[in-house]
Design an enzyme around this catalytic site. Structure first.
Site, PDB file in Angstrom:
ATOM      1  N   LYS A  37       1.137   4.333  -2.942  1.00 36.94           N
ATOM      2  CA  LYS A  37       0.918   5.751  -2.741  1.00 36.94           C
ATOM      3  C   LYS A  37       2.189   6.526  -2.745  1.00 36.94           C
ATOM      4  CE  LYS A  37      -3.538   5.277  -2.015  1.00 36.94           C
ATOM      5  NZ  LYS A  37      -4.634   5.881  -3.024  1.00 36.94           N
TER       6      LYS A  37
ATOM      7  N   TYR B  86       0.737  -1.161   0.030  1.00 39.20           N
ATOM      8  CA  TYR B  86       0.016  -0.036  -0.026  1.00 39.20           C
ATOM      9  C   TYR B  86       0.841   1.306  -0.015  1.00 39.20           C
ATOM     10  CZ  TYR B  86      -3.516   3.359   1.530  1.00 39.20           C
ATOM     11  OH  TYR B  86      -4.540   4.351   1.474  1.00 39.20           O
TER      12      TYR B  86
END
Length: 247
Positions: free
Chosen positions: A159, A155
């Site tokens: 990002k 994740y």
């Protein structure tokens, strides 16, 4: 159902629920017509559209996978067909499976990258091709980048890539009068954040910020509203960390 007050149009990916849903409703309250993109939950998307319309706004729901080039192209095309233009693009679509940096996590890594990073690249690329003078492009990142929690590797990697794309695109759009920014929320009490966490884990994370609570989707939507509106016109190539001091 009345026409939008400002004449401006927003496209919000992942705009049916959670932070994306709050953004869709806030931009509609700001007077924009809103295209609410969703991946699979048509009922939630229609619920968001109905809420916007009940408040006097204008919205449509459009299904589409942000990781699929043809579906992203169709998303922009259908928004233009419905409203005639696009002024604001908010890329809020994202997934967050937990997985360690380990060989058997590759499938999870590929899945996150396909939606969060590949999807952002496609949405930002089409936004750059579709928006004109005064356009606003906003991507959702995360403040957990600075914390480097275990199992957040895929994740965080996705990002961090989104933040890089935002800064590059802002430079590529030099001279066109279009701003490109990211909003990086801290922990927010959404289904995406709460999934798989015990009440004790949630409480511990909430305590990390000096404000000692989780954020709300509406607070993140307010930051997006600022960047989308006239007061955000001089903010460009930035990452706004709306996190209560979490990081």
């Amino acid at each position: 159902m009345r026409t939008n007050e400002t004449g401006r149009v927003a496209l919000v990916t992942g705009g049916s629920r959670g932070i994306g849903g709050a953004i869709s409703r806030r931009l509609a309250a700001d007077g924009l017509a809103v295209a609410v993109n969703y991946a699979g939950n048509a009922a939630k998307a229609q619920e968001t559209v109905a809420a916007i319309e009940a408040a006097g706004g204008k919205a449509i729901a459009i299904q589409g996978d942000v990781g699929d080039p043809a579906e992203v192209a169709a998303l922009f095309e259908r928004t233009c067909q419905a409203f005639g233009r696009i002024d604001v693009v908010v890329n809020s679509a994202g997934i967050m499976p937990m997985a360690p940096v380990a060989p058997d996590s590759l499938a999870d890594f590929d899945k996150v990258i396909a939606t969060n990073l590949r999807g952002a690249f496609l949405v930002l690329a089409h936004a750059a091709a579709s928006l004109g003078q005064g356009g606003r492009i906003i991507a959702l990142s995360t403040s957990v980048i600075a914390r480097s929690f275990p199992s957040y590797g895929p994740y965080i990697a996705s990002k961090a890539g989104v933040e890089g794309l935002v800064r590059v695109l802002a430079n590529e759009l030099r001279g066109r009068g279009i701003t490109v920014n990211a909003v990086a929320p801290g922990p927010v009490g959404t289904e995406l954040f709460l999934e798989g966490k015990s009440p004790e884990q949630v409480a511990r994370i909430a305590e990390l910020a000096p404000l000692q609570r989780l954020g709300t989707p509406q607070e993140i939507a307010a930051v997006v509203s600022f960047l989308s509106g006239p007061d955000g016109a001089w903010v460009n190539a930035q990452v706004l960390r709306a996190n209560g001091g979490f990081a």
